[in-house]
Write a protein that holds these residues in place. Structure first.
Motif, mmCIF file in Angstrom:
data_model
loop_
_atom_site.group_PDB
_atom_site.id
_atom_site.type_symbol
_atom_site.label_atom_id
_atom_site.label_comp_id
_atom_site.label_asym_id
_atom_site.label_seq_id
_atom_site.Cartn_x
_atom_site.Cartn_y
_atom_site.Cartn_z
ATOM 1 N N ILE A 67 0.823 -1.205 0.000
ATOM 2 C CA ILE A 67 0.000 0.000 0.000
ATOM 3 C C ILE A 67 0.864 1.266 0.000
ATOM 4 O O ILE A 67 0.449 2.321 -0.497
ATOM 5 N N GLU A 68 2.080 1.181 0.530
ATOM 6 C CA GLU A 68 2.975 2.343 0.536
ATOM 7 C C GLU A 68 3.498 2.658 -0.858
ATOM 8 O O GLU A 68 3.817 3.815 -1.156
ATOM 9 N N ASN A 69 3.582 1.635 -1.701
ATOM 10 C CA ASN A 69 4.123 1.845 -3.050
ATOM 11 C C ASN A 69 3.440 0.897 -4.033
ATOM 12 O O ASN A 69 4.026 -0.077 -4.498
ATOM 13 N N PRO A 70 2.177 1.159 -4.349
ATOM 14 C CA PRO A 70 1.437 0.253 -5.243
ATOM 15 C C PRO A 70 2.004 0.181 -6.657
ATOM 16 O O PRO A 70 1.649 -0.720 -7.417
ATOM 17 N N ALA A 71 2.907 1.083 -7.008
ATOM 18 C CA ALA A 71 3.497 1.072 -8.356
ATOM 19 C C ALA A 71 4.243 -0.232 -8.629
ATOM 20 O O ALA A 71 4.349 -0.652 -9.782
ATOM 21 N N VAL A 72 4.736 -0.898 -7.572
ATOM 22 C CA VAL A 72 5.470 -2.146 -7.784
ATOM 23 C C VAL A 72 4.549 -3.248 -8.292
ATOM 24 O O VAL A 72 5.019 -4.268 -8.804
ATOM 25 N N LEU A 73 3.236 -3.043 -8.160
ATOM 26 C CA LEU A 73 2.278 -4.047 -8.608
ATOM 27 C C LEU A 73 1.849 -3.840 -10.060
ATOM 28 O O LEU A 73 0.963 -4.549 -10.542
ATOM 29 N N MET A 74 2.449 -2.884 -10.773
ATOM 30 C CA MET A 74 1.992 -2.575 -12.131
ATOM 31 C C MET A 74 2.020 -3.772 -13.080
ATOM 32 O O MET A 74 1.108 -3.915 -13.910
ATOM 33 N N PRO A 75 3.013 -4.680 -13.014
ATOM 34 C CA PRO A 75 2.926 -5.861 -13.885
ATOM 35 C C PRO A 75 1.659 -6.680 -13.626
ATOM 36 O O PRO A 75 1.039 -7.182 -14.565
ATOM 37 N N VAL A 76 1.263 -6.791 -12.347
ATOM 38 C CA VAL A 76 0.039 -7.511 -12.010
ATOM 39 C C VAL A 76 -1.175 -6.715 -12.469
ATOM 40 O O VAL A 76 -2.133 -7.275 -13.027
ATOM 41 N N VAL A 77 -1.150 -5.414 -12.255
ATOM 42 C CA VAL A 77 -2.244 -4.552 -12.708
ATOM 43 C C VAL A 77 -2.424 -4.673 -14.217
ATOM 44 O O VAL A 77 -3.552 -4.738 -14.723
ATOM 45 N N ASN A 78 -1.318 -4.719 -14.931
ATOM 46 C CA ASN A 78 -1.392 -4.841 -16.396
ATOM 47 C C ASN A 78 -2.027 -6.159 -16.802
ATOM 48 O O ASN A 78 -2.903 -6.205 -17.680
ATOM 49 N N SER A 79 -1.613 -7.254 -16.165
ATOM 50 C CA SER A 79 -2.168 -8.563 -16.490
ATOM 51 C C SER A 79 -3.663 -8.628 -16.179
ATOM 52 O O SER A 79 -4.468 -9.101 -16.999
ATOM 53 N N ILE A 80 -4.058 -8.140 -14.991
ATOM 54 C CA ILE A 80 -5.471 -8.128 -14.621
ATOM 55 C C ILE A 80 -6.245 -7.202 -15.545
ATOM 56 O O ILE A 80 -7.377 -7.495 -15.946
ATOM 57 N N GLY A 81 -5.634 -6.075 -15.913
ATOM 58 C CA GLY A 81 -6.292 -5.135 -16.815
ATOM 59 C C GLY A 81 -6.610 -5.757 -18.161
ATOM 60 O O GLY A 81 -7.688 -5.530 -18.722
ATOM 61 N N HIS A 82 -5.691 -6.545 -18.689
ATOM 62 C CA HIS A 82 -5.953 -7.246 -19.950
ATOM 63 C C HIS A 82 -7.134 -8.200 -19.789
ATOM 64 O O HIS A 82 -8.000 -8.302 -20.675
ATOM 65 N N LYS A 83 -7.171 -8.916 -18.663
ATOM 66 C CA LYS A 83 -8.289 -9.835 -18.431
ATOM 67 C C LYS A 83 -9.603 -9.061 -18.317
ATOM 68 O O LYS A 83 -10.634 -9.473 -18.877
ATOM 69 N N HIS A 84 -9.570 -7.930 -17.625
ATOM 70 C CA HIS A 84 -10.778 -7.134 -17.462
ATOM 71 C C HIS A 84 -11.289 -6.575 -18.791
ATOM 72 O O HIS A 84 -12.499 -6.590 -19.053
ATOM 73 N N THR A 85 -10.378 -6.080 -19.637
ATOM 74 C CA THR A 85 -10.842 -5.544 -20.923
ATOM 75 C C THR A 85 -11.395 -6.661 -21.799
ATOM 76 O O THR A 85 -12.317 -6.438 -22.584
ATOM 77 N N SER A 86 -10.862 -7.870 -21.637
ATOM 78 C CA SER A 86 -11.389 -8.995 -22.423
ATOM 79 C C SER A 86 -12.779 -9.392 -21.965
ATOM 80 O O SER A 86 -13.512 -10.063 -22.695
ATOM 81 N N LEU A 87 -13.160 -8.979 -20.754
ATOM 82 C CA LEU A 87 -14.489 -9.269 -20.213
ATOM 83 C C LEU A 87 -15.402 -8.046 -20.260
ATOM 84 O O LEU A 87 -16.513 -8.079 -19.748
ATOM 85 N N ASP A 88 -14.901 -6.964 -20.853
ATOM 86 C CA ASP A 88 -15.658 -5.713 -20.977
ATOM 87 C C ASP A 88 -16.021 -5.138 -19.611
ATOM 88 O O ASP A 88 -17.129 -4.646 -19.384
ATOM 89 N N ILE A 89 -15.049 -5.177 -18.686
ATOM 90 C CA ILE A 89 -15.233 -4.552 -17.375
ATOM 91 C C ILE A 89 -15.103 -3.037 -17.532
ATOM 92 O O ILE A 89 -14.155 -2.554 -18.156
ATOM 93 N N ARG A 90 -16.038 -2.293 -16.950
ATOM 94 C CA ARG A 90 -16.085 -0.843 -17.079
ATOM 95 C C ARG A 90 -16.054 -0.178 -15.700
ATOM 96 O O ARG A 90 -16.250 -0.857 -14.668
ATOM 97 N N PRO A 91 -15.821 1.151 -15.630
ATOM 98 C CA PRO A 91 -15.730 1.829 -14.323
ATOM 99 C C PRO A 91 -16.936 1.595 -13.427
ATOM 100 O O PRO A 91 -16.784 1.508 -12.193
ATOM 101 N N GLU A 92 -18.140 1.485 -14.007
ATOM 102 C CA GLU A 92 -19.317 1.286 -13.159
ATOM 103 C C GLU A 92 -19.267 -0.041 -12.403
ATOM 104 O O GLU A 92 -19.850 -0.177 -11.320
ATOM 105 N N HIS A 93 -18.547 -1.027 -12.970
ATOM 106 C CA HIS A 93 -18.413 -2.298 -12.256
ATOM 107 C C HIS A 93 -17.569 -2.136 -10.986
ATOM 108 O O HIS A 93 -17.809 -2.817 -9.978
ATOM 109 N N TYR A 94 -16.578 -1.233 -11.042
ATOM 110 C CA TYR A 94 -15.740 -1.016 -9.868
ATOM 111 C C TYR A 94 -16.556 -0.450 -8.707
ATOM 112 O O TYR A 94 -16.292 -0.768 -7.538
ATOM 113 N N ALA A 95 -17.545 0.399 -9.016
ATOM 114 C CA ALA A 95 -18.392 0.956 -7.953
ATOM 115 C C ALA A 95 -19.180 -0.140 -7.249
ATOM 116 O O ALA A 95 -19.290 -0.151 -6.011
ATOM 117 N N ILE A 96 -19.709 -1.086 -8.024
ATOM 118 C CA ILE A 96 -20.470 -2.191 -7.437
ATOM 119 C C ILE A 96 -19.564 -3.067 -6.589
ATOM 120 O O ILE A 96 -19.897 -3.436 -5.449
#
Length: 399
Positions: A67-96
């Motif tokens: 939590i002090e330096n979430p930038a170190v997780l960017m490779p994981v964020v990138n991988s999850i982001g690719h999975k999310h875009t393949s599932l058409d995840i949008r900002p409104e889903h994050y609110a839910i």
């Protein structure tokens, strides 16, 4: 986030290590109860087998730890982001998701979930959601900037359905509008969505593209799951038994970070088990299409010749390209063969271990762990080893 809020989140790390899956299991049950429409978005097979709950618990723990330096997780964020875009995840889903995650923390922790702790986790989640959705907007923009690129779901026509082995069948997918297909990087996957009458749900599944980029079609090569009566195998089996040539399926744009190194001059070693060879076939064909003479070693393991998809294609390529060296392991060979049993890299150690090579491993998690360990023990730098685990990630070998 304030310093105090970061400290409160960090203080929950021991609880997350011990009870993370309990929390995420409660979260998913709560979310699907209150927002059942999301069952059309999530892979319900991974809900039933527990993989998604475990993957989310690991992700939440990693975020709390960094939590002090979430930038170190960017490779994981990138991988999850690719999975999310393949599932058409949008900002409104994050609110839910955020609403139900915070409620789950309060319900699972009980009196330990003080207002200060919940405020800290609310701030932490908002920070994470901003990082994730921001990155995903860049990925969506990159998709639509391609020729014939798109976001969301697009209809594709099954023009060919070809049996590759006793268990694996290839589907050749062409845009239903007759247009071109967006380019992709060998190793990427597409999401395919079908309606499952058994569940009365639309369900998405990811399948690796098993051919090199060609501008005309995508090919996926799907294993039939014998006796699969749960959602984990329902889409694959429905493709085998109910989808034929002329039928239409919905696809999302190619995504994924397990991709071929653009430096094609380095030797390549491909190691696969079963249907794990599909993304590696795309890489292999792409390399050979470039006609760059670099040493290529192909190592594959499966039960027998009968279930060995692309067996004839591999022999054809090996005969045509002298720099392609291949080793096949059969657990139960139908005729005497050079390699019997599970893939054992120590049997072909002098061939596999090459200076400055890139290694690509794909298969079940134990298969990846075994061969990753062998390579590291024999001096291969971890940065040269690339792997993809089918389904929600459970391996953290590069950390």
């Amino acid at each position: 986030m304030t310093t105090e809020q970061k400290q409160l989140v960090t203080a929950t790390v021991p609880v997350l290590r011990e009870h993370g899956v309990l929390l995420t299991t409660h979260f998913y049950q709560r979310m699907f109860t209150h927002n059942p429409e999301l069952k059309h978005v999530f892979n319900m097979g991974n809900q039933q087998n527990g993989k998604q709950q475990t993957a989310l618990a690991m992700a939440v723990l990693a975020y709390a730890e960094h939590i002090e330096n979430p930038a170190v997780l960017m490779p994981v964020v990138n991988s999850i982001g690719h999975k999310h875009t393949s599932l058409d995840i949008r900002p409104e889903h994050y609110a839910i998701v955020g609403k139900h995650l915070l409620a789950s923390i309060a319900e699972v922790l009980g009196d330990a979930a003080t207002p200060e702790l919940l405020d800290a986790w609310a701030a932490a989640y908002q920070q994470l959601a901003a990082i994730m959705s921001g990155h995903e907007q860049h990925l969506y923009a990159a998709q639509v900037s391609k020729n014939a690129g798109w976001t969301g779901w697009k209809p594709f026509l099954v023009k060919q359905k070809i049996k590759e082995s006793a268990e694996i069948t290839s589907f050749y997918l062409y845009p239903a509008d007759g247009g071109a297909v967006a380019d992709f990087v060998p190793g990427q996957y597409i999401s395919l969505r079908l309606f499952l009458p058994e569940l009365n749900l639309l369900q998405p599944r990811q399948y690796s593209i098993s051919c090199a980029p060609n501008g005309a079609y995508y090919r996926i090569s799907v294993k039939r799951e014998t006796g699969a009566s749960h959602p984990d195998g329902m889409i694959s089996n429905r493709l085998h038994h109910h989808i034929g040539e002329g039928d239409v399926v919905e696809l999302s744009a190619p995504a994924g970070t397990f991709t071929l190194n653009k430096n094609t001059a380095r030797p390549k070693v491909f190691i696969s088990g079963g249907v794990g060879q599909t993304p590696l076939m795309a890489m292999l064909e792409a390399l050979l299409n470039k006609q760059v003479v670099t040493p290529i070693t192909w190592v594959h393991g499966c039960r027998s010749e009968a279930v060995h998809a692309f067996k004839d294609r591999l022999h054809e390529l090996a005969g045509a390209y002298s720099h392609l060296n291949h080793h096949i392991f059969y657990d139960q060979p139908e005729i005497p063969t050079k390699h019997t049993g599970r893939v054992d890299l120590s049997e072909i150690k002098t061939t596999v271990l090459q200076p400055d090579a890139d290694y690509y491993i794909c298969g079940p998690a134990p298969f990846i762990s075994k061969h990753y360990g062998f390579l590291v023990e024999n001096g291969v730098d971890t940065t040269a080893i690339h792997f993809e685990e089918f389904g929600p990630a459970s391996l953290q070998l590069n950390n």
